[in-house]
Design an enzyme around this catalytic site. Structure first.
Site: not given
Ligand code: AGP
Length: 600
Positions: A483, A75, A595, A480, A27, A499, A2, A99-100
């Site tokens: 990309e 959030w 995204k 990763k 954020r 194989h 947040c 926040n938390g």
């Protein structure tokens, strides 16, 4: 994660708060609000969705002048994204933004409700303001009330609180989530924010508050309740600030993994076992199999989970790529729990797979990072990963939090169906507690990957190889690299190289070998020796020295393979990023990628 802002001074408080919240939009959030205070009145404005909704609400009323105010972007972690759950939260005469996560909010809520406090939201935050007023009503002293409140809270809590009981002050405290206090450029001005961006241009000197430090601010000055603080300068660039000083959002998000995994485990990882507020044990009644469905990195988390669920929970588990699942006319039985994994909660293939499963009568659970997304609104149950917004297109902290949630879920089910003995559960819990520390990026490792990256800018391809959970990790490492560097890379089960793929072995074939000490080391060692004997260029990642490696990244020794898993994850993320940087690519926005893939 947040966003928090606060202001004391003679400027237009509303404007400062709204502008500050705009600087925190990067954020991510699902609702926002501000509270304003002067000698006679306390006012609050909240809105769901974008900040423009909040601005529209405020513009419809004429506002008095308020020398004090606090603001917040939320959030969702506890309680759906609704206006009622948006911050600031009100008691009778005070407001708080937070926040938390308050781990003991349930006990506090029961205690305060029994004393006549009325709660209107589903959030953990609301207990803070009622606790403060409960103490103030008996102590008639705001400082003591605030100090007593802080002492009762457990978990992560960075807060700003204002009250009509003391209308010239902002009470602040930092524990877990970031909080900054600043002396404004104007006289008798105090500013607050949860990151640098909203403060740039308004102050020269700030205190990045340490855990456990709080105080009381007013136009007359700042009273710190501890002497563990120091003043410092603020960066001047907002762009620089939004990335918290890192070069890319991806880099910032790799470095955030330790913190967000701690948030992810808060209130869930207990000494006696795993606790998920969001689900009930009855979800697993009659469930004999789990089917996981996802795409990309989320699919790799699902593959990792399949090993853990069968090993720890002794429950059959299969994993499907969503785009394949949708069209294969799958056989679905209602003794199967259907789990979808998605950072965005909007991936078209995964969402459609979820709808297919629901239509077939299966119980469904989504492991997701975005509340109020299409998947959280569709699934029967949601477990949020609490990673905060992930801006880098290449997923990093989403993967680590997904994997931690799924590991915890395996333990939850294992204990529920009594397949997991207490000593085994204790061992897993001990290891889980070490994950945040394991995810902390060491300068040694980052510098090593930066130096090594210059050797891997070409070649006719990369094989990332591993066994067991290190096979999905190899897939993730290869993804990763693909990309963000646009170099060809494959993740492969180490035992499968002979194989066919070993035919590719030559000095130009780069093999990134994941060689954990605590799981099948001798097996992976012999696989890598076969490749080395055919002159493949080997980069070994292991806590054990390996003579045949052309390049070697040494890990710290641990006693659990999942800690090796997370330490290797960070190495793979950094190596890909450093190669991409050397190639001059846009790390955060790689070509051809989005995204969230919301179309087929
Ligand atoms: C991972 O780095 C990629 N960005 C991509 O594979 C992503 O994981 C995939 O598109 C799934 O997205 P989701 O987790 O939001 O469903």
């Amino acid at each position: 994660m947040c966003g928090i802002v606060g202001y004391i001074g003679k400027k237009d408080t509303t404007k400062f708060l709204l502008d500050g919240l705009k600087e925190l939009e990067y954020r991510g959030y699902d609702s926002a609000g501000i509270a304003l205070l002067n000698q006679n009145k306390i006012e609050v404005f909240k809105a769901l969705g974008k900040l423009s909704n909040l601005e529209n609400k405020i513009s419809q009323v004429t506002i008095d002048s308020y020398p004090i105010g606090i603001g917040h972007t939320r959030w969702a972690t506890h309680g759906k994204p609704t206006e009622l759950n948006a911050h600031p939260h009100l008691g009778e005469y005070s407001y708080v933004v937070h926040n938390g996560i308050i781990e003991n909010y349930k006990e506090l809520k029961e205690e305060l409700s029994s004393k006549g406090h009325n709660f209107v939201s589903q959030t953990d935050t609301e207990v803070i303001v009622h606790l403060f007023e409960n103490y103030y009503n008996s102590l008639n002293d705001t400082k003591k009330a605030f100090e007593n409140t802080i002492k009762r809270l457990e978990g992560a809590f960075s807060i700003l609180l204002i009250s009509k009981a003391d209308p010239e002050k902002i009470f602040f405290f930092k524990h877990g989530s970031p909080l900054i206090i600043a002396k404004g450029n104007e006289e008798n001005e105090v500013l607050f924010a949860s990151s640098d961006a909203p403060l740039i241009g308004f102050t020269q000197s700030v205190v990045y508050l340490e855990d456990g430090v709080g105080g009381i601010a007013s136009a007359q000055g700042i009273e710190f309740l501890s002497d563990n603080y120091s003043w410092s300068n603020l960066p001047t660039s907002k762009q620089f600030a939004q990335k918290d000083g890192f070069r890319f959002f991806m880099e910032k998000e790799i470095y955030e993994q330790g913190t967000v995994v701690s948030d992810c485990m808060l209130g869930r990882l207990k000494d006696e076992g795993i606790c998920f507020d969001e689900i009930e044990p009855s979800l697993f009644d009659g469930v004999r199999e789990i089917k996981i469905c996802a795409c990309g990195t989320s699919y790799h988390a699902g593959l990792t989970a399949s090993y853990l669920l069968e090993r720890l929970a002794k429950i059959k588990c299969s994993v499907e790529i969503a785009s394949e699942f949708r069209y294969k006319q799958p056989l679905l039985t209602n003794d199967t729990l259907f789990i979808v994994i998605s950072q965005s909660g909007e991936t078209a293939d995964t969402l459609e797979a979820l709808k297919m499963a629901k239509k077939a009568g299966l119980k469904s659970l989504v492991i997701c990072n975005v509340d109020n997304s299409s998947m959280t609104r569709t699934a029967d149950y949601t477990i949020l990963t609490r990673a905060g917004i992930e801006k880098g297109v290449a997923s990093t902290k989403a993967f680590s939090t997904q994997t931690v949630v799924l590991w915890m879920l395996a333990l939850y089910i294992g204990k529920l169906n009594s397949h997991l003995q207490k000593e085994d559960l204790d061992k897993e819990i001990l290891a889980l507690r070490e994950v945040p520390k394991t995810l902390i990026v060491s300068d040694r490792i980052h510098e090593k990957t930066r130096r090594l990256s210059k050797r891997y800018l070409h070649g006719h391809g990369f094989f990332f190889i591993g066994r067991d959970v290190f096979f999905p990790l190899a897939l993730e490492g290869a993804l990763k690299l693909k990309e963000i560097s646009y170099l060809h890379a494959e993740g492969y089960p180490a035992g499968e190289m002979k194989h066919g793929p070993i035919a590719l072995a030559d000095p130009e074939l780069f093999t990134i070998a994941l060689m954990p000490q605590n799981l099948l080391y001798d097996k992976i060692k012999s696989n890598v020796e076969e490749l080395s004997a055919r002159d493949s260029t080997i980069c070994a990642i292991s806590p054990l020295d390996f003579e045949l490696a052309d390049d070697f990244i040494k890990l710290q020794k641990t006693d659990h393979y999942m800690l090796e898993f997370f330490e290797m994850l960070v190495v793979l993320q950094l190596l890909s990023m450093e190669i991409s940087i050397r190639l001059g690519n846009d790390v955060d926005m790689p070509r051809n990628l989005a995204k969230s893939v919301t179309v087929e």
